[in-house]
Design a protein around this motif. Structure first.
Motif, PDB file in Angstrom:
ATOM      1  N   PRO A 115      33.092   7.239  -5.991  1.00 14.07           N
ATOM      2  CA  PRO A 115      32.593   6.754  -4.698  1.00 14.07           C
ATOM      3  C   PRO A 115      31.093   6.493  -4.672  1.00 14.07           C
ATOM      4  CG  PRO A 115      33.174   9.081  -4.571  1.00 14.07           C
ATOM      5  CD  PRO A 115      33.661   8.586  -5.897  1.00 14.07           C
ATOM      6  N   HIS A 116      30.367   7.020  -5.656  1.00 13.73           N
ATOM      7  CA  HIS A 116      28.910   6.828  -5.711  1.00 13.73           C
ATOM      8  C   HIS A 116      28.494   5.759  -6.725  1.00 13.73           C
ATOM      9  CE1 HIS A 116      28.618  10.330  -3.159  1.00 13.73           C
ATOM     10  NE2 HIS A 116      29.276  11.059  -4.058  1.00 13.73           N
ATOM     11  N   ASP A 117      29.478   5.284  -7.520  1.00  9.55           N
ATOM     12  CA  ASP A 117      29.171   4.280  -8.538  1.00  9.55           C
ATOM     13  C   ASP A 117      30.457   3.522  -8.876  1.00  9.55           C
ATOM     14  OD1 ASP A 117      28.366   2.710 -10.642  1.00  9.55           O
ATOM     15  OD2 ASP A 117      27.831   4.375 -11.972  1.00  9.55           O
ATOM     16  N   ASN A 118      30.693   2.396  -8.218  1.00 14.23           N
ATOM     17  CA  ASN A 118      31.969   1.696  -8.384  1.00 14.23           C
ATOM     18  C   ASN A 118      32.130   1.009  -9.740  1.00 14.23           C
ATOM     19  OD1 ASN A 118      30.366  -0.564  -8.184  1.00 14.23           O
ATOM     20  ND2 ASN A 118      31.100  -1.166  -6.149  1.00 14.23           N
ATOM     21  N   ARG A 119      31.146   1.177 -10.621  1.00 11.05           N
ATOM     22  CA  ARG A 119      31.277   0.643 -11.978  1.00 11.05           C
ATOM     23  C   ARG A 119      31.975   1.642 -12.900  1.00 11.05           C
ATOM     24  NH1 ARG A 119      25.072  -0.276 -13.092  1.00 11.05           N
ATOM     25  NH2 ARG A 119      25.195   1.817 -12.155  1.00 11.05           N
TER      26      ARG A 119
END
Length: 278
Positions: A115-119
């Motif tokens: 949720p904090h880094d969609n990569r």
């Protein structure tokens, strides 16, 4: 000449020479016997008819309900939904490559996105499987957060099957969360199950969870290489749209109880075995 036909002809012949009262009595008795024999014969017939074919597998459907069944010799193992299915160091139950991570765009349908880094895929921060990714199934308990592994159907503990996307989209095949029943026709092992995941359209029918494979006679089933899967042809009975009544989440015991009740409503496995003998 057929003995049954001979008996009927002889009976009619003798009836013609009886007094009127006796003839009437015996005629009524005779017709009652014929009717009852006909009823028994009808009850012993298969109540399923060929519905359609999907990738060389024939589907049989009940004309009085939405229930259908098919047979498959193919079995692939799905580990998705297990909290230890995939790991960044590729030490999970299944190969990390089978999740598509990190180079295939479709990995986001298999793993929970951070949720904090969609990569990147989300890594569990605590608990027994700290450090593992969270593997998804299409069927989910949406009362729980997406990062909670318990939101998904655990392939280790819940017997489930996977519908190829193209099959799932066909009218009448059913919905996620529908119940069913599977039988290994070679060993007699059987289990209830739930439809819990959607696979690629090109896939064949027969992809199942670790738990389902083991309940059908598999031993130490390995999703990485398919070892330990049960031998024999598998019968799958589906109860489409049963999920509208029996809503997810369900325990393994509830899946078993409700599927057995639905099976009894169609005459049980005996009714389907009549079709298999044809």
């Amino acid at each position: 000449m057929d003995l049954g036909v001979t008996w009927i002809r002889q009976t009619i012949y003798h009836l013609l020479y009886l007094p009127l009262f006796n003839a009437t009595f015996f005629l009524i008795l005779f017709m009652t016997i014929i009717f009852k024999c006909g009823t028994v014969s009808a009850d012993s017939m298969c109540n399923f008819r060929v519905w359609e074919n999907y990738k060389s597998i024939t589907l049989y459907r009940s004309p009085t309900s939405s229930t259908y069944f098919y047979l498959s010799n193919h079995m692939a193992i799905d580990a998705d939904g297990s909290p230890n299915a995939y790991h960044p160091d590729d030490i999970g139950l299944d190969y990390l490559a089978n999740s598509g991570y990190p180079n295939k765009r479709w990995w986001k349908s298999i793993l929970v996105v951070d949720p904090h880094d969609n990569r990147n895929a989300y890594v569990q921060q605590s608990g027994e499987y700290k450090g593992y990714f969270v593997s998804k199934t299409a069927l989910q308990d949406k009362t729980l957060l997406p990062t909670n592994p318990k939101r998904y159907v655990d392939a280790r503990n819940i017997p489930y099957i996977v519908f190829p996307r193209s099959f799932w989209k066909k009218k009448g095949t059913g919905l996620l969360g529908d119940l069913g029943y599977a039988v290994n026709l070679k060993t007699g092992d059987k289990t209830a199950f739930v439809v819990a995941d959607i696979g690629p359209s090109r896939a064949s029918l027969g992809e199942v969870s670790i738990a389902l494979a083991e309940k059908l006679g598999g031993n130490n089933v390995n999703p990485r290489n398919g070892s330990g899967i049960p031998e024999g042809e598998i019968l799958y009975v589906l109860f489409p749209y049963s999920s509208r009544v029996h809503k997810w989440p369900l325990s393994d015991a509830m899946i078993d109880n409700q599927s057995n009740l639905l099976l009894k409503e169609i005459g049980g496995l005996d009714q389907i075995h009549l079709c298999l003998k044809k």
